[in-house]
Scaffold this active site. Structure first.
Site, PDB file in Angstrom:
ATOM      1  N   LYS A  71     -76.488 -61.280  58.504  1.00  0.00           N
ATOM      2  CA  LYS A  71     -76.119 -61.458  59.918  1.00  0.00           C
ATOM      3  C   LYS A  71     -75.425 -60.247  60.535  1.00  0.00           C
ATOM      4  O   LYS A  71     -75.589 -59.981  61.726  1.00  0.00           O
ATOM      5  CB  LYS A  71     -75.217 -62.688  60.093  1.00  0.00           C
ATOM      6  N   TYR A 110     -72.140 -79.956  56.904  1.00  0.00           N
ATOM      7  CA  TYR A 110     -73.090 -81.071  57.040  1.00  0.00           C
ATOM      8  C   TYR A 110     -73.676 -81.509  55.705  1.00  0.00           C
ATOM      9  O   TYR A 110     -74.591 -82.322  55.669  1.00  0.00           O
ATOM     10  CB  TYR A 110     -74.161 -80.796  58.095  1.00  0.00           C
ATOM     11  N   ASN A 146     -77.731 -64.143  64.602  1.00  0.00           N
ATOM     12  CA  ASN A 146     -78.484 -65.149  63.839  1.00  0.00           C
ATOM     13  C   ASN A 146     -79.877 -65.376  64.423  1.00  0.00           C
ATOM     14  O   ASN A 146     -80.682 -66.089  63.837  1.00  0.00           O
ATOM     15  CB  ASN A 146     -77.715 -66.476  63.761  1.00  0.00           C
ATOM     16  N   ASP A 173     -75.005 -69.518  67.069  1.00  0.00           N
ATOM     17  CA  ASP A 173     -74.186 -70.432  66.248  1.00  0.00           C
ATOM     18  C   ASP A 173     -73.055 -71.057  67.074  1.00  0.00           C
ATOM     19  O   ASP A 173     -72.839 -72.263  67.047  1.00  0.00           O
ATOM     20  CB  ASP A 173     -73.575 -69.686  65.058  1.00  0.00           C
ATOM     21  N   ALA A 233     -60.778 -69.009  59.518  1.00  0.00           N
ATOM     22  CA  ALA A 233     -61.002 -67.826  60.359  1.00  0.00           C
ATOM     23  C   ALA A 233     -62.098 -66.950  59.742  1.00  0.00           C
ATOM     24  O   ALA A 233     -62.048 -65.730  59.808  1.00  0.00           O
ATOM     25  CB  ALA A 233     -59.699 -67.033  60.503  1.00  0.00           C
ATOM     26  N   GLY A 234     -63.108 -67.590  59.157  1.00  0.00           N
ATOM     27  CA  GLY A 234     -64.214 -66.856  58.538  1.00  0.00           C
ATOM     28  C   GLY A 234     -65.339 -66.602  59.526  1.00  0.00           C
ATOM     29  O   GLY A 234     -65.137 -66.627  60.745  1.00  0.00           O
ATOM     30  N   GLY A 235     -66.538 -66.361  58.994  1.00  0.00           N
ATOM     31  CA  GLY A 235     -67.691 -66.014  59.824  1.00  0.00           C
ATOM     32  C   GLY A 235     -68.047 -67.108  60.824  1.00  0.00           C
ATOM     33  O   GLY A 235     -68.278 -66.834  62.010  1.00  0.00           O
ATOM     34  N   ALA A 236     -68.107 -68.346  60.375  1.00  0.00           N
ATOM     35  CA  ALA A 236     -68.485 -69.447  61.266  1.00  0.00           C
ATOM     36  C   ALA A 236     -67.426 -69.635  62.352  1.00  0.00           C
ATOM     37  O   ALA A 236     -67.752 -69.882  63.519  1.00  0.00           O
ATOM     38  CB  ALA A 236     -68.656 -70.733  60.468  1.00  0.00           C
TER      39      ALA A 236
HETATM   40  P1  NAP Z   1     -66.441 -67.834  55.161  1.00  0.00           P
HETATM   41  O1  NAP Z   1     -66.736 -66.719  56.096  1.00  0.00           O
HETATM   42  O2  NAP Z   1     -66.462 -67.585  53.697  1.00  0.00           O
HETATM   43  O3  NAP Z   1     -64.987 -68.425  55.563  1.00  0.00           O
HETATM   44  C1  NAP Z   1     -64.400 -69.470  54.820  1.00  0.00           C
HETATM   45  C2  NAP Z   1     -63.103 -69.940  55.490  1.00  0.00           C
HETATM   46  O4  NAP Z   1     -62.611 -71.032  54.726  1.00  0.00           O
HETATM   47  C3  NAP Z   1     -61.989 -68.898  55.514  1.00  0.00           C
HETATM   48  O5  NAP Z   1     -61.168 -69.116  56.647  1.00  0.00           O
HETATM   49  C4  NAP Z   1     -61.224 -69.212  54.213  1.00  0.00           C
HETATM   50  O6  NAP Z   1     -59.859 -68.815  54.271  1.00  0.00           O
HETATM   51  C5  NAP Z   1     -61.302 -70.726  54.198  1.00  0.00           C
HETATM   52  N1  NAP Z   1     -61.222 -71.277  52.848  1.00  0.00           N
HETATM   53  C6  NAP Z   1     -62.198 -71.271  51.900  1.00  0.00           C
HETATM   54  N2  NAP Z   1     -61.753 -71.891  50.783  1.00  0.00           N
HETATM   55  C7  NAP Z   1     -60.471 -72.273  51.029  1.00  0.00           C
HETATM   56  C8  NAP Z   1     -59.486 -72.961  50.266  1.00  0.00           C
HETATM   57  N3  NAP Z   1     -59.721 -73.376  49.026  1.00  0.00           N
HETATM   58  N4  NAP Z   1     -58.277 -73.193  50.849  1.00  0.00           N
HETATM   59  C9  NAP Z   1     -58.036 -72.806  52.119  1.00  0.00           C
HETATM   60  N5  NAP Z   1     -58.927 -72.149  52.897  1.00  0.00           N
HETATM   61  C10 NAP Z   1     -60.135 -71.883  52.351  1.00  0.00           C
HETATM   62  O7  NAP Z   1     -67.460 -69.052  55.378  1.00  0.00           O
HETATM   63  P2  NAP Z   1     -68.204 -69.453  56.744  1.00  0.00           P
HETATM   64  O8  NAP Z   1     -69.527 -68.800  56.779  1.00  0.00           O
HETATM   65  O9  NAP Z   1     -67.266 -69.285  57.872  1.00  0.00           O
HETATM   66  O10 NAP Z   1     -68.499 -71.011  56.489  1.00  0.00           O
HETATM   67  C11 NAP Z   1     -67.452 -71.967  56.516  1.00  0.00           C
HETATM   68  C12 NAP Z   1     -68.011 -73.398  56.532  1.00  0.00           C
HETATM   69  O11 NAP Z   1     -68.782 -73.617  57.704  1.00  0.00           O
HETATM   70  C13 NAP Z   1     -68.918 -73.731  55.353  1.00  0.00           C
HETATM   71  O12 NAP Z   1     -68.590 -75.006  54.885  1.00  0.00           O
HETATM   72  C14 NAP Z   1     -70.312 -73.748  55.954  1.00  0.00           C
HETATM   73  O13 NAP Z   1     -71.173 -74.660  55.317  1.00  0.00           O
HETATM   74  C15 NAP Z   1     -70.009 -74.219  57.371  1.00  0.00           C
HETATM   75  N6  NAP Z   1     -71.055 -73.780  58.328  1.00  0.00           N
HETATM   76  C16 NAP Z   1     -71.769 -74.735  58.966  1.00  0.00           C
HETATM   77  C17 NAP Z   1     -72.755 -74.354  59.863  1.00  0.00           C
HETATM   78  C18 NAP Z   1     -73.544 -75.418  60.581  1.00  0.00           C
HETATM   79  O14 NAP Z   1     -74.615 -75.100  61.118  1.00  0.00           O
HETATM   80  N7  NAP Z   1     -73.073 -76.623  60.648  1.00  0.00           N
HETATM   81  C19 NAP Z   1     -73.006 -72.998  60.101  1.00  0.00           C
HETATM   82  C20 NAP Z   1     -72.232 -72.041  59.430  1.00  0.00           C
HETATM   83  C21 NAP Z   1     -71.263 -72.447  58.524  1.00  0.00           C
HETATM   84  P3  NAP Z   1     -59.388 -67.319  53.863  1.00  0.00           P
HETATM   85  O15 NAP Z   1     -59.612 -66.452  55.089  1.00  0.00           O
HETATM   86  O16 NAP Z   1     -57.954 -67.481  53.522  1.00  0.00           O
HETATM   87  O17 NAP Z   1     -60.250 -66.913  52.690  1.00  0.00           O
END
Ligand code: NAP
Length: 279
Positions: free
Chosen positions: A68, A223, A89, A104, A130-133
């Site tokens: 992405k 989901y 995306n 997204d 505060a990750g990618g999503a």
């Molecule tokens: P990401 O960039 O890896 O970010 C993960 C986030 O979760 C960060 O803020 C991380 O905190 C936090 N985190 C992970 N494990 C943790 C734990 N054990 N304790 C506390 N905080 C934790 O991932 P992402 O791409 O944003 O995706 C996040 C979620 O969104 C996933 O579940 C994904 O399936 C979902 N999603 C859904 C859709 C949809 O279409 N519905 C689309 C995209 C993503 P730190 O910054 O401290 O590491």
């Protein structure tokens, strides 16, 4: 007669993607000739694949993890939201010009408004993660004129950086998780963007349910499962629960509409994904 539409999604891995099933169902429903395929592209093959798609006349490409961000330099133009979110995306091939967009965030907000919240203006929103999503959805939420957005993240520096970067868009602040109780008790809408609760760790929950007393809506981007433990517990507390499937469907719906100029058949797309998940 028009050539059949060439569409696809690139990612690594990609076999699990539900996008082909969803988009092919939408093409069929709208009577549009075309095919949407999943293409496994390794990071070192990304540039070559983009050139190939240009040469072969692909009309649209979805981009998923891990491409992405890395795909951006190979495109001719970026929309404002893709540039500011820092991720693409959806690519639209406009007569040989590749335009990168990000659906997204707007997909999430359309799903939230249509399925749970109505208007978001004046709402007090807490975002966990505060990750990618989170980047995409916070950018789109900011455009809805909420009263404020409070970011809570395990790594507070990441949330602080995001709040600083987008301070021109809305009232956005960041807090450490130690402040979560107060922040959540003072919110109408709580959104989990962390992966806590995702399959296979379905017993995990990102907050203490007792904090949700005054919360109207709890939303979870996850989901798989369709209803996380967070959403089940929130419902039991009397909150409206909003799951992540709609975000996936609506990000695809926007892409479909950009590529075809035809309104997306939302329910057909949702049902195609649901049927595949139940297999
Ligand atoms: P990401 O960039 O890896 O970010 C993960 C986030 O979760 C960060 O803020 C991380 O905190 C936090 N985190 C992970 N494990 C943790 C734990 N054990 N304790 C506390 N905080 C934790 O991932 P992402 O791409 O944003 O995706 C996040 C979620 O969104 C996933 O579940 C994904 O399936 C979902 N999603 C859904 C859709 C949809 O279409 N519905 C689309 C995209 C993503 P730190 O910054 O401290 O590491």
């Amino acid at each position: 007669m028009n050539e059949p539409l060439k569409l696809g999604v690139i990612g690594d891995p990609i076999a699990h993607s539900k996008s082909p099933i969803m988009h092919n169902a939408a093409l069929r429903e709208r009577g549009i000739a075309g095919d949407y395929t999943a293409l496994h592209v390794k990071p070192h093959d990304l540039e070559e694949m983009i050139s190939k798609m240009r040469e072969e006349g692909y009309r649209g490409i979805n981009v998923t993890i891990p491409h992405k961000e890395h795909v951006m330099p190979y495109l001719d133009e970026l929309s404002e939201e893709a540039r500011r979110i820092g991720a693409v995306n959806t690519i639209i091939n406009d007569a040989g010009r590749l335009i990168g967009r990000n659906t997204d965030g707007i997909g999430y907000v359309r799903s939230l408004k249509e399925e749970a919240a109505g208007e978001l203006q004046g709402r007090r929103i807490v975002v966990l993660g505060a990750g990618g999503a989170a980047r995409g959805i916070i950018y789109a939420l900011a455009a809805e004129q909420p009263q404020r957005i409070t970011l809570l993240n395990r790594t507070v520096e990441r949330a602080e950086a995001l709040a600083r970067e987008w301070s021109d868009l809305a009232e956005i602040s960041a807090l450490p998780m130690t402040e979560a109780k107060t922040a959540i008790q003072d919110a109408d809408l709580v959104i989990n963007t962390t992966s806590i609760g995702m399959h296979p760790h379905t017993d995990s929950i990102p907050l203490d349910i007792e904090w949700l007393k005054g919360t109207e809506i709890v939303s979870d981007l996850i989901y798989n499962p369709l209803e996380t433990r967070l959403l089940q517990s929130a419902k039991a507390k009397g909150c409206v629960a909003h799951g992540g499937l709609g975000m996936f469907v609506y990000q695809g719906a926007y892409a479909f509409e950009y590529w075809t100029g035809v309104s997306a058949p939302i329910e057909v797309m949702r049902n195609a994904v649901l049927a595949d998940m139940k297999l």
